[in-house]
Design an enzyme around this catalytic site. Structure first.
Site, mmCIF file in Angstrom:
data_model
loop_
_atom_site.group_PDB
_atom_site.id
_atom_site.type_symbol
_atom_site.label_atom_id
_atom_site.label_comp_id
_atom_site.label_asym_id
_atom_site.label_seq_id
_atom_site.Cartn_x
_atom_site.Cartn_y
_atom_site.Cartn_z
ATOM 1 N N CYS A 45 41.920 -10.109 -31.190
ATOM 2 C CA CYS A 45 40.520 -10.503 -31.141
ATOM 3 C C CYS A 45 40.350 -12.023 -31.103
ATOM 4 C CB CYS A 45 39.805 -9.936 -32.369
ATOM 5 S SG CYS A 45 38.123 -10.533 -32.605
ATOM 6 N N TRP A 78 38.636 -0.561 -37.122
ATOM 7 C CA TRP A 78 39.962 -1.168 -37.061
ATOM 8 C C TRP A 78 40.835 -0.512 -38.136
ATOM 9 C CZ3 TRP A 78 41.370 -4.730 -33.425
ATOM 10 C CH2 TRP A 78 40.341 -5.383 -32.723
ATOM 11 N N THR A 112 33.710 -5.239 -37.822
ATOM 12 C CA THR A 112 34.280 -6.314 -37.024
ATOM 13 C C THR A 112 35.311 -7.126 -37.789
ATOM 14 O OG1 THR A 112 32.515 -7.863 -37.674
ATOM 15 C CG2 THR A 112 32.142 -6.531 -35.694
ATOM 16 N N VAL A 113 36.209 -7.731 -37.048
ATOM 17 C CA VAL A 113 37.130 -8.745 -37.551
ATOM 18 C C VAL A 113 36.755 -10.080 -36.895
ATOM 19 C CG1 VAL A 113 39.080 -7.221 -38.055
ATOM 20 C CG2 VAL A 113 38.804 -8.115 -35.742
ATOM 21 N N TYR A 176 32.376 -11.741 -21.964
ATOM 22 C CA TYR A 176 31.962 -10.379 -22.327
ATOM 23 C C TYR A 176 30.726 -9.950 -21.540
ATOM 24 C CZ TYR A 176 35.265 -10.227 -26.208
ATOM 25 O OH TYR A 176 36.414 -10.199 -26.951
#
Length: 339
Positions: A45, A78, A112-113, A176
């Protein structure tokens, strides 16, 4: 795996993150304390890669532990599939979602990370990736290594913020918008915005070695994590194909300059990067075939950026060798030689 393509046309990122902060004075209930928190990342990521780089540059390894999720995940979360038994050895959870739900049982948004977790409670503290790295620079100063760089120096903060804002909207998130566009019109608009911004930043970097000032700053970290993924992922998978990074002489040299700076290239796992995008985004790449290229050896070609002046760490020093447990696995990247 979930759907990533914006069916309505233009991809819009939800930027409402958990805004609790870990600060020196603990005003949100989370004071800076060595050993209390765990930074959860995925090498794949780009937003998490920022946190990995800044933590390493500032020398926070001994006070802020790190956990690595695998490069792929399903629609739920995740996962810690790289660890024995698929469980994080510190938090004792198989999914990052568990830390989110421990604090917010009805958490409605994406998992999210990067995320910072409070180890004693097992609860997520924040996933605000932009503020997180700024706080590493400004709130964790008592624990910076000797010789740590000034990534967010006060005299340059306004300019860093201005440059970083455009990099985020047009480049970091711009790739993105291209890749997740749901219509031709949305893609074309995103494509034009992206390359207009890349031309702008390339022109800026034709005159100076770094984005702001004479040393690396937060702005360089933020641009690097997109550039390093460009040819491996964004050019083909996200259709950002006016040119490859390697066909943009200024940006290609700049990216190689940073890549060979300790703390940057030694955090990059190209194998996991490609696995994440080409496998997880199954609605964009239904075959889930992961490409073999590009040739990584070219990242070590001479860049010649020293001629523009400036030094990466100013009056400071490079970070030491990567902690053994945190090294990119052999064959997953290309390790720059140390000076």
């Amino acid at each position: 795996m979930g759907s990533y393509r914006a069916e309505g046309g233009e991809f819009t990122r939800d930027t409402r993150y958990i805004d609790s902060r870990i600060t020196a004075d603990g005003r949100d209930g989370y004071p800076v304390e060595p050993g209390r928190y765990r930074l959860i990342v995925a090498r794949a990521c780009p937003w998490a890669n920022r946190a990995i780089i800044v933590r390493r540059l500032l020398g926070l390894e001994n006070v802020l532990s790190i956990g690595f999720c695998g490069p792929t995940h399903d629609a739920r979360s995740w996962t810690f599939d790289l660890d024995p038994g698929g469980v994080d050895p510190v938090l004792q959870i198989p999914r990052l979602a568990d830390a989110y739900f421990k604090r917010f049982p009805d958490y409605p948004k994406g998992i999210t990370v990067p995320a910072v977790v409070d180890v004693p409670t097992g609860q997520v503290v924040t996933n605000d990736f932009a503020q997180m790295t700024l706080d590493f620079s400004t709130e964790w100063t008592a624990h910076h290594r000797d010789g740590a760089p000034q990534l967010y120096p006060e005299p340059l903060r306004a300019e860093i913020d201005e440059v970083a804002r455009r990099i985020y909207t047009e480049i970091n998130n711009g790739v993105y918008r291209c890749g997740f566009a749901g219509t031709q019109e949305a893609y074309t608009a995103a494509y034009e915005r992206l390359f207009t911004a890349l031309d702008w930043v390339g022109e800026r970097l034709s005159r100076q070695r770094y984005l702001v000032g004479d040393t690396i700053t937060e702005a360089d970290v933020r641009l690097f994590t997109t550039l390093v993924r460009f040819d491996a992922v964004y050019h083909g998978h996200f259709k950002c194909n006016r040119q490859k990074l390697s066909e943009l002489p200024v940006l290609w040299a700049y990216a190689r300059d940073l890549f060979t700076t300790p703390g940057f290239g030694d955090t990059v796992d190209f194998t996991q990067i490609k696995q994440h995008y080409y496998i997880v985004h199954a609605d964009i790449n239904p075959s889930r075939i992961v490409p073999g290229g590009p040739d990584l050896a070219n990242w070590l070609l001479p860049h010649g950026r020293e001629a523009l002046g400036g030094t990466p760490f100013g009056d400071g020093t490079p970070p030491g060798p990567v902690v053994a447990a945190e090294r990119v696995p052999d064959g997953h990247g290309v390790q720059p030689a140390r000076d």
